[in-house]
Design an enzyme around this catalytic site. Sequence first.
Site, short mmCIF file in Angstrom:
data_model
loop_
_atom_site.label_atom_id
_atom_site.label_comp_id
_atom_site.label_asym_id
_atom_site.label_seq_id
_atom_site.Cartn_x
_atom_site.Cartn_y
_atom_site.Cartn_z
CB SER A 131 -1.12 -0.32 0.99
OG SER A 131 -2.13 1.14 1.20
CG HIS A 155 -5.38 -2.27 0.55
ND1 HIS A 155 -4.64 -2.39 -0.27
CD2 HIS A 155 -4.76 -1.97 1.46
CE1 HIS A 155 -4.09 -1.76 -0.91
NE2 HIS A 155 -3.98 -0.92 0.86
CG ASP A 169 -7.17 -3.41 -2.83
OD1 ASP A 169 -7.66 -2.38 -2.07
OD2 ASP A 169 -5.40 -3.45 -2.90
#
Length: 280
Positions: free
Chosen positions: A149, A259, A227
Amino acid sequence: MALTEVSGNKTFGGWQKVFSHESNQLGCPMKFGVYFPPQAEDRKLPVIYWLSGLTCSEANFIEKSGAQRYASQYGVIIVNPDTSPRGLNIPGDSDAWDFGVGAGFYLNATRDPWKTNYRMYDYIISELLPLVNQNFNVLEGQQSIMGHSMGGHGALILALKNPGLFKSVSAFAPICNPSVCPWGIKAFTKYLGPQDEGQWSQWDATELVKTYNGPPLELLIDQGSSDQFLSQLNPENLVEACKSSGVAAILKYRDSYNHSYYYVATFIGEHVEYHFRHLN
């Protein structure tokens, strides 16, 4: 620079440790994790750096990724720093989960009140890497980098801004084009000022790859198809920029994965093996 061992736990034949030190770059104490596989007892080993995402500390990767199993299998050391300075009590640094504490974005801030302490880029390049090389049994210069991320964004920009420093780079669900997504726009505006000042492109992988000039580099981008933050991540923007600039890119979509660290833990072994091949 003095290191203090905070914790140590035996796992997969090696040791997962956490160290702390006083950071000159950030002006506060910082923690980072190091996994030493059993092979580290009698020889120098290559290093993989892991950069974590928004809201994380050094603990999330250590406790949730399962990477130690694969580091032990392949014989690599894994180092994972925290994601921002802590304990500074700068006004506004803890008002939101996506900015300030836990959200350093791996850049060097240029605006007050952030520019003195929010220097995660210099912390990693100028402080953490030398600290690891000087204090642990590592093969200096044999290092790769990966992240998740915001940390995937960090891994990509560190590799692109330092050609040849890292043997390979990979990213789970990275923020690929922060200049055009809400998370990035918020952070860049506060840390760097308005976009028209021309600083944003220096910290955006999609922009950096357009001017990359260094040894051949392949970007491994791993992305869950389910995600919940996919609209923030824009992996296709980065892949298109790579095509136009001749930089190799691999985009792997993982069907139905989101995610979370459940996703990271599922595929972390592939990434450790990928970096091991490049490091050897």
